[in-house]
Design a protein around this motif. Sequence first.
Motif, PDB file in Angstrom:
ATOM      1  N   HIS A  34      39.454 -32.275 151.700  1.00 39.51           N
ATOM      2  CA  HIS A  34      39.150 -33.306 150.795  1.00 39.51           C
ATOM      3  C   HIS A  34      37.851 -33.153 149.832  1.00 39.51           C
ATOM      4  N   PHE A  35      36.816 -32.724 150.558  1.00 41.34           N
ATOM      5  CA  PHE A  35      35.314 -32.816 150.039  1.00 41.34           C
ATOM      6  C   PHE A  35      34.721 -31.446 149.945  1.00 41.34           C
ATOM      7  N   THR A  36      35.172 -30.487 150.489  1.00 39.30           N
ATOM      8  CA  THR A  36      34.506 -29.186 150.572  1.00 39.30           C
ATOM      9  C   THR A  36      35.403 -27.942 150.473  1.00 39.30           C
ATOM     10  N   ASP A  37      35.021 -26.607 150.130  1.00 40.96           N
ATOM     11  CA  ASP A  37      35.652 -25.660 150.257  1.00 40.96           C
ATOM     12  C   ASP A  37      35.528 -24.606 151.461  1.00 40.96           C
ATOM     13  N   VAL A  38      34.876 -25.336 152.347  1.00 41.08           N
ATOM     14  CA  VAL A  38      34.738 -24.597 153.609  1.00 41.08           C
ATOM     15  C   VAL A  38      36.151 -24.115 154.465  1.00 41.08           C
ATOM     16  N   ARG A  39      35.959 -23.018 155.076  1.00 37.93           N
ATOM     17  CA  ARG A  39      37.165 -22.645 155.816  1.00 37.93           C
ATOM     18  C   ARG A  39      36.754 -22.653 157.210  1.00 37.93           C
ATOM     19  N   VAL A  40      37.759 -23.022 158.138  1.00 37.22           N
ATOM     20  CA  VAL A  40      37.527 -23.149 159.562  1.00 37.22           C
ATOM     21  C   VAL A  40      38.784 -22.411 160.195  1.00 37.22           C
ATOM     22  N   THR A  41      38.370 -21.211 161.041  1.00 40.06           N
ATOM     23  CA  THR A  41      39.367 -20.475 161.709  1.00 40.06           C
ATOM     24  C   THR A  41      39.218 -20.950 162.980  1.00 40.06           C
ATOM     25  N   GLU A  42      40.308 -20.741 164.063  1.00 43.58           N
ATOM     26  CA  GLU A  42      40.264 -20.773 165.240  1.00 43.58           C
ATOM     27  C   GLU A  42      41.057 -19.631 165.934  1.00 43.58           C
ATOM     28  N   THR A  43      40.395 -18.708 166.569  1.00 42.38           N
ATOM     29  CA  THR A  43      40.711 -17.719 167.248  1.00 42.38           C
ATOM     30  C   THR A  43      40.840 -17.759 168.703  1.00 42.38           C
ATOM     31  N   PRO A  44      41.825 -17.593 169.357  1.00 36.78           N
ATOM     32  CA  PRO A  44      41.949 -17.467 170.834  1.00 36.78           C
ATOM     33  C   PRO A  44      41.084 -16.187 171.632  1.00 36.78           C
ATOM     34  N   ILE A  45      40.425 -16.526 172.492  1.00 36.23           N
ATOM     35  CA  ILE A  45      39.506 -15.442 173.065  1.00 36.23           C
ATOM     36  C   ILE A  45      40.091 -15.296 174.485  1.00 36.23           C
ATOM     37  N   ALA A  46      40.442 -16.508 175.170  1.00 37.02           N
ATOM     38  CA  ALA A  46      41.208 -16.408 176.472  1.00 37.02           C
ATOM     39  C   ALA A  46      42.080 -17.854 176.414  1.00 37.02           C
ATOM     40  N   PRO A  47      42.795 -17.927 177.640  1.00 41.31           N
ATOM     41  CA  PRO A  47      43.754 -19.014 177.519  1.00 41.31           C
ATOM     42  C   PRO A  47      43.303 -20.271 177.291  1.00 41.31           C
ATOM     43  N   ARG A  48      41.863 -20.522 177.573  1.00 39.88           N
ATOM     44  CA  ARG A  48      41.157 -21.802 177.680  1.00 39.88           C
ATOM     45  C   ARG A  48      40.082 -21.631 176.702  1.00 39.88           C
ATOM     46  N   VAL A  49      39.938 -20.794 176.048  1.00 44.19           N
ATOM     47  CA  VAL A  49      38.718 -20.197 174.995  1.00 44.19           C
ATOM     48  C   VAL A  49      39.263 -20.241 173.654  1.00 44.19           C
ATOM     49  N   ARG A  50      38.443 -20.967 172.504  1.00 41.70           N
ATOM     50  CA  ARG A  50      38.705 -20.561 171.374  1.00 41.70           C
ATOM     51  C   ARG A  50      37.416 -20.399 170.753  1.00 41.70           C
ATOM     52  N   GLU A  51      37.394 -19.430 169.786  1.00 47.77           N
ATOM     53  CA  GLU A  51      36.152 -19.150 168.917  1.00 47.77           C
ATOM     54  C   GLU A  51      36.353 -19.701 167.494  1.00 47.77           C
ATOM     55  N   ILE A  52      35.559 -20.703 167.162  1.00 49.51           N
ATOM     56  CA  ILE A  52      35.829 -21.492 166.036  1.00 49.51           C
ATOM     57  C   ILE A  52      34.560 -20.927 164.907  1.00 49.51           C
ATOM     58  N   ALA A  86      30.723 -39.942 155.441  1.00 51.40           N
ATOM     59  CA  ALA A  86      29.534 -39.041 155.470  1.00 51.40           C
ATOM     60  C   ALA A  86      29.686 -38.027 154.591  1.00 51.40           C
ATOM     61  N   LEU A  87      30.990 -37.327 154.315  1.00 50.99           N
ATOM     62  CA  LEU A  87      30.932 -36.041 153.210  1.00 50.99           C
ATOM     63  C   LEU A  87      30.883 -36.835 151.698  1.00 50.99           C
ATOM     64  N   SER A  88      31.326 -38.116 151.508  1.00 51.95           N
ATOM     65  CA  SER A  88      31.124 -38.708 150.278  1.00 51.95           C
ATOM     66  C   SER A  88      29.936 -38.798 149.735  1.00 51.95           C
ATOM     67  N   LEU A  89      29.043 -39.062 150.759  1.00 53.90           N
ATOM     68  CA  LEU A  89      27.526 -39.302 150.626  1.00 53.90           C
ATOM     69  C   LEU A  89      26.858 -37.892 150.208  1.00 53.90           C
ATOM     70  N   VAL A  90      27.261 -36.891 150.999  1.00 49.20           N
ATOM     71  CA  VAL A  90      26.423 -35.564 150.780  1.00 49.20           C
ATOM     72  C   VAL A  90      27.024 -35.211 149.604  1.00 49.20           C
ATOM     73  N   THR A  91      28.257 -35.071 149.206  1.00 52.06           N
ATOM     74  CA  THR A  91      28.669 -34.195 148.143  1.00 52.06           C
ATOM     75  C   THR A  91      28.847 -35.210 146.712  1.00 52.06           C
ATOM     76  N   GLY A  92      28.562 -36.363 147.010  1.00 52.66           N
ATOM     77  CA  GLY A  92      28.646 -37.314 145.872  1.00 52.66           C
ATOM     78  C   GLY A  92      30.044 -37.599 145.263  1.00 52.66           C
ATOM     79  N   THR A  93      31.099 -37.272 145.973  1.00 53.41           N
ATOM     80  CA  THR A  93      32.345 -37.455 145.635  1.00 53.41           C
ATOM     81  C   THR A  93      33.044 -38.586 145.957  1.00 53.41           C
ATOM     82  N   PRO A  94      33.641 -39.528 144.995  1.00 49.82           N
ATOM     83  CA  PRO A  94      34.311 -40.857 145.258  1.00 49.82           C
ATOM     84  C   PRO A  94      35.555 -40.801 145.889  1.00 49.82           C
TER      85      PRO A  94
END
Length: 338
Positions: free
Chosen positions: A316-334, A21-29
């Motif tokens: 491998h295909f993008t420079d996006v950054r993903v962070t995961e922050t605990p909000i509660a014991p069973r809750v994460r904010e992405i 999917a990402l190869s198609l979107v970005t044109g990256t082999p």
Amino acid sequence: MVRIDGSKGEGGGQVLRTSLALSLVTGTPFQMENIRAGRSKPGLLRQHLTSVKAAAAVGGAEVEGAELHSRTLTFRPRSVKPGDYHFAVGTAGSATLVLQTVLPALLSASGPSTLVLEGGTHNPAAPPFDFLTKAYLPLVRKMGPVVEASLERPGFFPAGGGKFRVSVRPAPLEPLHLLERGKVVRRLATAMVAQVPFDVAQRELTTVGRTLGWSAEERRVEEVKRSAGPGNVLSLEVESEHVTEVFTGFGERGVRAEAVAEAVAEEARVYLEAEVPVGPHLCDQLLLLLALARGGSFRTLPLEGHALTQMETFAHFTDVRVTETPIAPRVREIVVRG
């Protein structure tokens, strides 16, 4: 040329589909080795091969290693071509996973597309058709593109024989922020049976009622009159103000109907008690959409293997950054940032 070790992460087919999917979107082999090394039958199976061929058709790609049981693949995309496509798995392999391989590219193509997909529509370890139409595609539409899907006939494992149609009207993907679920406005448990005793569905729904306290009006049986083979699917739909989630279990020979229902009910219970908008399966798919939109956020349960594999593959295909922050014991904010 990006080089990817397919044994990393959960070691299954997801890293392949996301890479395509990402190869198609970005044109990256890319070149991938150790495809599905973490599975009992490694290499490309029929549904994975169909995904590769579908991606090649949509992206006019040059491909090496596109054959059954191949553990190495080289994929060189050219440009995404909107159009009318027909992809058939040829077995009970998941046709919905084939769709999710090529849909990201078609969401931002230069024109509309239509797809006809054949194979399994309700498979274990794959998003069932009901999940696509009720949970996933509504979020796609919130982000800009208009995608509609209609089921012509269901296909269950192991016979397959399912068929559905999809129309895609592309538009730039806009970031989505989904931090609140809102009030639950509707709950529905559906026990689908095809060539399976009606009693199986009744026992599943009785278990849901006992376990979750859902009323008789929130439980229904759907009988499939014509199908290529037997099947039993239990779906729990939770519609809230801002999002709909779907939890699914599949009947198996030798597994009690009550056990199937208890497992699905437990998934739904954990989701409802955490009060998050996004469950673990929707999380995997939403992560990819937000990466393509280069922004967005949502709250979910603690990340599991598939989500972590998605994040590793993005790098491998993008420079996006993903962070995961605990909000509660069973809750994460992405949070996804471009």
